[in-house]
Design a protein around this motif. Structure first.
Motif, PDB file in Angstrom:
ATOM      1  N   ARG A  88      10.335  63.212  -6.013  1.00 41.95           N
ATOM      2  CA  ARG A  88       8.999  62.628  -5.530  1.00 41.95           C
ATOM      3  C   ARG A  88       8.128  63.451  -4.562  1.00 41.95           C
ATOM      4  O   ARG A  88       7.089  63.763  -4.621  1.00 41.95           O
ATOM      5  N   ARG A  89       8.811  63.491  -3.338  1.00 40.40           N
ATOM      6  CA  ARG A  89       8.071  64.159  -2.264  1.00 40.40           C
ATOM      7  C   ARG A  89       7.928  65.631  -2.627  1.00 40.40           C
ATOM      8  O   ARG A  89       6.598  65.953  -2.389  1.00 40.40           O
ATOM      9  N   PHE A  90       8.551  66.471  -3.189  1.00 40.50           N
ATOM     10  CA  PHE A  90       8.150  67.951  -3.781  1.00 40.50           C
ATOM     11  C   PHE A  90       7.040  67.688  -4.640  1.00 40.50           C
ATOM     12  O   PHE A  90       6.152  68.628  -4.475  1.00 40.50           O
ATOM     13  N   GLN A  91       6.991  66.854  -5.519  1.00 34.04           N
ATOM     14  CA  GLN A  91       5.895  66.962  -6.538  1.00 34.04           C
ATOM     15  C   GLN A  91       4.619  66.454  -5.928  1.00 34.04           C
ATOM     16  O   GLN A  91       3.597  66.915  -6.090  1.00 34.04           O
ATOM     17  N   GLN A  92       4.733  65.672  -4.767  1.00 33.81           N
ATOM     18  CA  GLN A  92       3.526  65.073  -4.109  1.00 33.81           C
ATOM     19  C   GLN A  92       2.810  66.318  -2.974  1.00 33.81           C
ATOM     20  O   GLN A  92       1.801  66.436  -2.878  1.00 33.81           O
ATOM     21  N   GLU A  93       3.845  67.062  -2.426  1.00 31.90           N
ATOM     22  CA  GLU A  93       3.519  68.138  -1.222  1.00 31.90           C
ATOM     23  C   GLU A  93       3.214  69.470  -1.797  1.00 31.90           C
ATOM     24  O   GLU A  93       2.488  69.998  -1.219  1.00 31.90           O
ATOM     25  N   VAL A  94       3.847  69.746  -3.005  1.00 29.74           N
ATOM     26  CA  VAL A  94       3.554  71.071  -3.430  1.00 29.74           C
ATOM     27  C   VAL A  94       2.248  71.338  -4.076  1.00 29.74           C
ATOM     28  O   VAL A  94       1.862  70.350  -5.078  1.00 29.74           O
ATOM     29  N   ASP A  95       1.444  72.048  -3.622  1.00 33.00           N
ATOM     30  CA  ASP A  95       0.016  72.220  -4.067  1.00 33.00           C
ATOM     31  C   ASP A  95      -0.180  73.420  -5.033  1.00 33.00           C
ATOM     32  O   ASP A  95      -0.572  74.566  -4.764  1.00 33.00           O
ATOM     33  N   SER A  96       0.401  73.012  -6.232  1.00 34.82           N
ATOM     34  CA  SER A  96       0.425  74.135  -7.217  1.00 34.82           C
ATOM     35  C   SER A  96      -0.129  73.673  -8.256  1.00 34.82           C
ATOM     36  O   SER A  96      -0.306  72.356  -8.726  1.00 34.82           O
ATOM     37  N   ALA A  97      -0.490  74.309  -9.475  1.00 38.00           N
ATOM     38  CA  ALA A  97      -0.984  73.771 -10.774  1.00 38.00           C
ATOM     39  C   ALA A  97       0.022  72.984 -11.552  1.00 38.00           C
ATOM     40  O   ALA A  97      -0.505  72.113 -12.242  1.00 38.00           O
ATOM     41  N   ALA A  98       1.272  73.589 -11.592  1.00 38.17           N
ATOM     42  CA  ALA A  98       2.239  72.870 -12.266  1.00 38.17           C
ATOM     43  C   ALA A  98       3.468  72.697 -11.265  1.00 38.17           C
ATOM     44  O   ALA A  98       3.883  73.620 -10.693  1.00 38.17           O
ATOM     45  N   VAL A  99       3.954  71.412 -11.153  1.00 35.25           N
ATOM     46  CA  VAL A  99       5.128  71.141 -10.347  1.00 35.25           C
ATOM     47  C   VAL A  99       6.319  70.430 -10.924  1.00 35.25           C
ATOM     48  O   VAL A  99       6.045  69.411 -11.735  1.00 35.25           O
ATOM     49  N   TYR A 100       7.219  71.003 -11.113  1.00 35.04           N
ATOM     50  CA  TYR A 100       8.581  70.679 -11.956  1.00 35.04           C
ATOM     51  C   TYR A 100       9.628  69.957 -11.175  1.00 35.04           C
ATOM     52  O   TYR A 100      10.159  70.375 -10.137  1.00 35.04           O
ATOM     53  N   VAL A 101      10.270  69.084 -11.886  1.00 37.96           N
ATOM     54  CA  VAL A 101      11.308  68.667 -11.363  1.00 37.96           C
ATOM     55  C   VAL A 101      12.609  68.823 -12.419  1.00 37.96           C
ATOM     56  O   VAL A 101      12.566  68.346 -13.861  1.00 37.96           O
ATOM     57  N   ASN A 102      13.455  69.746 -12.229  1.00 34.96           N
ATOM     58  CA  ASN A 102      14.717  69.881 -13.175  1.00 34.96           C
ATOM     59  C   ASN A 102      14.301  70.397 -14.714  1.00 34.96           C
ATOM     60  O   ASN A 102      14.739  70.185 -15.635  1.00 34.96           O
ATOM     61  N   ALA A 103      13.317  71.490 -14.522  1.00 30.68           N
ATOM     62  CA  ALA A 103      12.819  72.070 -15.755  1.00 30.68           C
ATOM     63  C   ALA A 103      12.262  73.377 -15.396  1.00 30.68           C
ATOM     64  O   ALA A 103      11.893  73.670 -14.115  1.00 30.68           O
ATOM     65  N   SER A 104      12.496  74.357 -16.328  1.00 30.68           N
ATOM     66  CA  SER A 104      11.883  75.731 -15.998  1.00 30.68           C
ATOM     67  C   SER A 104      10.430  75.792 -15.797  1.00 30.68           C
ATOM     68  O   SER A 104       9.887  75.031 -16.674  1.00 30.68           O
ATOM     69  N   THR A 105      10.028  76.820 -15.258  1.00 31.58           N
ATOM     70  CA  THR A 105       8.511  76.883 -14.834  1.00 31.58           C
ATOM     71  C   THR A 105       7.845  77.664 -16.225  1.00 31.58           C
ATOM     72  O   THR A 105       6.722  77.876 -16.213  1.00 31.58           O
TER      73      THR A 105
END
Length: 413
Positions: free
Chosen positions: A350-367
């Motif tokens: 949750r923190r990673f998705q909130q704080e990373v400022d990119s167009a797509a932010v993934y948890v446990n999945a390939s970019t």
């Protein structure tokens, strides 16, 4: 034909496209069919490009990006049909209501007008861009790189004939034949004709357009993407994701260029991940701790490695002391495209998705999923890494503007 003449013709075509309605889908279906029916023409043109590129010493990963195959042409046609099957965005009501004074106000989608695309050695971009622009009621000026000129010529020639067969202006789609820097510079200054310019390629191309264009620009494509392996990560999952995100197609913008690994899991995770990557002949450029764990198979990383989009089977590796370090590294070096965390921790995800400022932010999945088709948008014109107007995969709706329609009954102010 000069670029100014092309711009004038595009403006005239755009006025027709704005009112074209179902004819746009007829044209798109005709484009898909002609791409399939004339595969041999496309493959022959592409073979000439490939031969020239190999002679010039183009890297294998970039040759793969340039190459057309029957399967890829079929995929191009499929993408065009998927765009045709989408709902027409033009005229859609975005929002609206009645003001206290009785004015009825609606905001509706309209075409942008004329869109310019400057792109590098990806011949499929010509079909994707043309299809999306056409569906959104826009004319398009395509300016590809010299490496794909024969492929682009063949593709655009086929598409122009298909568009004309559907009763729409063939100048809805035009190719800039001159691939010199002078033509790119001229496009950047084509004010009065181009409504927006979209560069699709590496960081150098994008920076050049952003710094020099006098027409509005939408930034796309630069992909210095990261995977952060958290201390609670499933190591097998992390290896699968990193392998896919780097090696499935290393030359595309959603491939990763750096992995960050928490120190507490590094000694267990790095040998597993490293073995997978080395088996695929990935060159690893690592920090001192990475080299201590994996040995001399890792090239010492320099500061430049953290900032490089390799577009190749090269991957930078850094061991970090904490999630905070990983977040700081990404904030400093990311191009704002796609980042991933591999973790079992809900709070860290949750923190990673909130704080990373990119167009797509993934948890446990390939970019590698950052793609218009994978996101359900059909084909895409690029991945926007800016924050204005559109961000992430740019499908049909992202290629529209809006206007307000106001209905009154004599109101004055």
């Amino acid at each position: 034909m000069t670029l100014t003449e092309m711009g004038k013709a595009a403006k005239q075509a755009a006025a027709v496209l704005a009112q074209a309605g179902p004819k746009k889908d007829m044209a798109l279906r005709a484009i898909a069919k002609t791409l399939e029916d004339h595969q041999e023409k496309l493959l022959a043109a592409n073979a000439a490009d490939l031969a020239a590129a190999e002679k010039a010493g183009m890297r294998p990963a970039l040759l793969d990006r340039l190459r057309l195959t029957p399967e890829r042409i079929t995929g191009m046609a499929k993408g065009v049909r998927e765009v045709a099957a989408q709902e027409d965005p033009i005229g859609q009501v975005i929002e609206g209501g009645v003001r206290p004074n009785g004015l009825e106000i609606r905001r509706v989608r309209v075409p942008i007008g004329v869109i310019g695309i400057i792109f590098e050695a990806r011949p499929n971009v010509a079909a994707d861009a043309a299809a999306l622009c056409l569906k959104a009621g826009n004319a398009v000026l395509l300016r590809g790189g010299k490496e794909a000129i024969e492929s682009n010529r063949a593709c655009v020639e086929l598409m122009r004939a298909a568009v004309a067969s559907a009763g729409l202006p063939q100048d809805s789609i035009q190719l800039v034949q001159d691939t010199s820097r002078a033509s790119a510079a001229e496009m950047m200054g084509l004010t009065g004709y181009l409504d927006v310019l979209i560069p699709r390629g590496g960081r150098g191309l994008i920076q050049s357009v952003v710094e020099n264009a006098r027409v509005p620009v939408i930034q796309t494509g630069a992909g210095n993407c990261h995977v952060y392996v958290d201390e609670s990560a499933d190591i097998a999952m992390a290896a699968d994701i990193i392998d896919n995100a780097k090696t499935s197609r290393p030359s595309v913008c959603n491939a990763i260029e750096t992995i960050l690994i928490h120190r507490n899991i590094a000694e267990k995770a790095l040998p597993v991940i490293g073995a997978r990557l080395l088996k695929k002949k990935v060159e690893l450029r690592g920090c001192a701790v990475t080299r201590e764990i994996l040995g001399n198979c890792v090239v010492p990383a320099t500061e430049a490695d953290w900032d490089t989009e390799y577009d190749d089977l090269i991957l930078a590796v850094k061991v970090v002391d904490s999630m905070e370090d990983a977040l700081r590294h990404i904030a400093q070096y990311s191009t704002g495209h796609s980042e991933c965390i591999v973790t079992r921790s809900y709070e860290n995800a949750r923190r990673f998705q909130q704080e990373v400022d990119s167009a797509a932010v993934y948890v446990n999945a390939s970019t590698r999923f950052t793609d218009g088709g994978e996101f359900g948008l059909g084909a895409e014109i690029g991945i926007s890494t800016q924050k204005l107007h559109a961000r992430g995969p740019m499908g049909v709706r992202q290629l529209t503007s809006s206007k307000f329609l106001v209905l009154g009954s004599g109101q004055v102010r």
